[in-house]
Enzyme design. Structure first.
Site, PDB file in Angstrom:
ATOM      1  NE  ARG A 225      36.059  37.836  38.194  1.00 56.85           N
ATOM      2  CZ  ARG A 225      35.567  37.530  37.006  1.00 56.85           C
ATOM      3  NH1 ARG A 225      34.360  37.000  36.906  1.00 56.85           N
ATOM      4  NH2 ARG A 225      36.253  37.754  35.906  1.00 56.85           N
TER       5      ARG A 225
ATOM      6  CG  ASP B 238      50.245  42.191  36.884  1.00 56.27           C
ATOM      7  OD1 ASP B 238      49.302  41.402  36.693  1.00 56.27           O
ATOM      8  OD2 ASP B 238      50.154  43.203  37.605  1.00 56.27           O
TER       9      ASP B 238
ATOM     10  CB  SER C  54      42.526  39.915  34.847  1.00 55.10           C
ATOM     11  OG  SER C  54      41.257  40.331  34.367  1.00 55.10           O
TER      12      SER C  54
ATOM     13  CG  ASP D 186      44.251  44.076  35.938  1.00 54.28           C
ATOM     14  OD1 ASP D 186      43.716  44.758  35.049  1.00 54.28           O
ATOM     15  OD2 ASP D 186      43.929  42.896  36.178  1.00 54.28           O
TER      16      ASP D 186
ATOM     17  CG  ASP E 144      50.411  46.310  40.101  1.00 50.32           C
ATOM     18  OD1 ASP E 144      50.422  45.127  39.691  1.00 50.32           O
ATOM     19  OD2 ASP E 144      49.378  46.896  40.466  1.00 50.32           O
TER      20      ASP E 144
ATOM     21  N   GLY F 276      46.603  41.291  42.131  1.00 47.72           N
ATOM     22  CA  GLY F 276      47.225  40.051  41.678  1.00 47.72           C
ATOM     23  C   GLY F 276      46.441  38.796  42.013  1.00 47.72           C
TER      24      GLY F 276
ATOM     25  CG  ASN G 277      37.297  40.859  32.990  1.00 44.92           C
ATOM     26  OD1 ASN G 277      36.356  40.502  32.278  1.00 44.92           O
ATOM     27  ND2 ASN G 277      37.219  40.922  34.305  1.00 44.92           N
TER      28      ASN G 277
HETATM   29  C1  BG6 Z   1      44.537  40.659  38.649  1.00 45.81           C
HETATM   30  C2  BG6 Z   1      44.157  41.868  39.481  1.00 45.81           C
HETATM   31  O1  BG6 Z   1      45.271  41.067  37.545  1.00 45.81           O
HETATM   32  O2  BG6 Z   1      43.371  39.984  38.209  1.00 45.81           O
HETATM   33  C3  BG6 Z   1      43.252  41.461  40.631  1.00 45.81           C
HETATM   34  O3  BG6 Z   1      45.333  42.475  39.994  1.00 45.81           O
HETATM   35  C4  BG6 Z   1      42.047  40.693  40.099  1.00 45.81           C
HETATM   36  O4  BG6 Z   1      42.842  42.617  41.320  1.00 45.81           O
HETATM   37  C5  BG6 Z   1      42.528  39.517  39.246  1.00 45.81           C
HETATM   38  O5  BG6 Z   1      41.266  40.202  41.184  1.00 45.81           O
HETATM   39  C6  BG6 Z   1      41.365  38.736  38.637  1.00 45.81           C
HETATM   40  O6  BG6 Z   1      40.709  39.589  37.723  1.00 45.81           O
HETATM   41  P1  BG6 Z   1      39.301  39.264  37.021  1.00 45.81           P
HETATM   42  O7  BG6 Z   1      39.214  40.359  35.979  1.00 45.81           O
HETATM   43  O8  BG6 Z   1      39.408  37.905  36.440  1.00 45.81           O
HETATM   44  O9  BG6 Z   1      38.270  39.365  38.082  1.00 45.81           O
HETATM   45 MG    MG Z   2      48.864  43.975  38.917  1.00 46.87          MG
END
Ligand code: BG6
Ligand code: MG
Length: 223
Positions: free
Chosen positions: A48, A8, A117, A10, A171, A45, A119
């Site tokens: 969005r 993972d 994510s 984040d 986490d 996890g 991002n």
């Molecule tokens: C996960 C995070 O890795 O990614 C979440 O733990 C988040 O909190 C999810 O909502 C989606 O992320 P993003 O950056 O695509 O909004």
């Molecule tokens: Mg995480």
């Protein structure tokens, strides 16, 4: 035998989970919603869209949001989140992670990112880790988010390995549930009660030790 590590991002590679939570808190405050302490784990996890649904569920059960309003709220959250991660540098890699990745590479293990994510590529670049992982699951291609096992099954398949040959690092309770549902060995990083379903739990990333994890994995998988 252990052949691959699935990470993972984040809250595992960098402390970006707190930025997600802070941005969701800004959205919640704007809507007059107070997030309960349980949201700290519950929001980790999840995608969005699924996170926004959870945030809204803590508010007025009779409130109705159109798809356009939800899209605006998710975009606003992401804009705040992007501001927060803008200044990330390699110094923001969590303690113990650089050593763990180096030990894993020295041991010939294959490394993958299993982050929900969108991002993640930008964050890995800012951390100087764009080339550190062999493969990454593209969350835009997933049908179901964590705690569904899909992302961990895909990460394992992209490395060409079996469930018995990989260890996943998480986490979040949703992430640990996803790893376990994929039939893999789960390392939980954080609170032992929240992450009780993991096979191996450490309080923080600084405590991650590849030799100890390899031994625990071998004891469980019988090799
Ligand atoms: C996960 C995070 O890795 O990614 C979440 O733990 C988040 O909190 C999810 O909502 C989606 O992320 P993003 O950056 O695509 O909004
Ligand atoms: Mg995480």
């Amino acid at each position: 035998m252990l052949k691959g590590l699935l990470f993972d991002l984040d809250g595992v590679i960098a402390d970006t989970a707190r930025f997600h939570l802070a941005a969701w808190n800004q959205v919640a405050t704007q809507l007059g919603i107070t997030l309960p302490p349980a949201a700290n784990d519950a929001l980790r996890g999840r995608s969005r869209e699924s996170s926004l649904a959870l945030v809204l569920s803590y508010g007025d059960p009779h409130a109705v949001y159109t798809d356009a309003q939800k899209a605006d709220l998710a975009a606003q959250k992401n804009a705040w989140y992007l501001q927060a991660i803008d200044a990330l540098t390699p110094a923001d890699i969590l303690p113990g992670i650089t050593r763990l990745l180096a030990d894993a590479q020295a041991a010939g293990l294959h490394l993958a990112i299993a982050s929900a994510s969108k991002n993640a590529p930008a964050i890995l670049t800012k951390l100087g880790l764009a080339a550190a992982f062999e493969t990454r699951v593209d969350p835009a291609t997933l049908h179901r988010g964590k705690p569904d096992p899909e992302i961990y099954q895909r990460a394992q398949a992209q490395l060409g390995l079996t469930a018995q040959e990989v260890v996943g690092f998480e986490d979040a309770s949703a992430g640990v549930a996803a790893i376990k549902a994929a039939g893999q060995f789960a390392v939980g990083i954080g609170d032992a009660t929240t992450l009780a379903a993991a096979d191996f739990i450490v309080p923080n990333t600084a405590a991650l030790d590849l030799a100890a994890i390899t031994a625990a994995h071998a004891a469980k998988e019988g090799d």
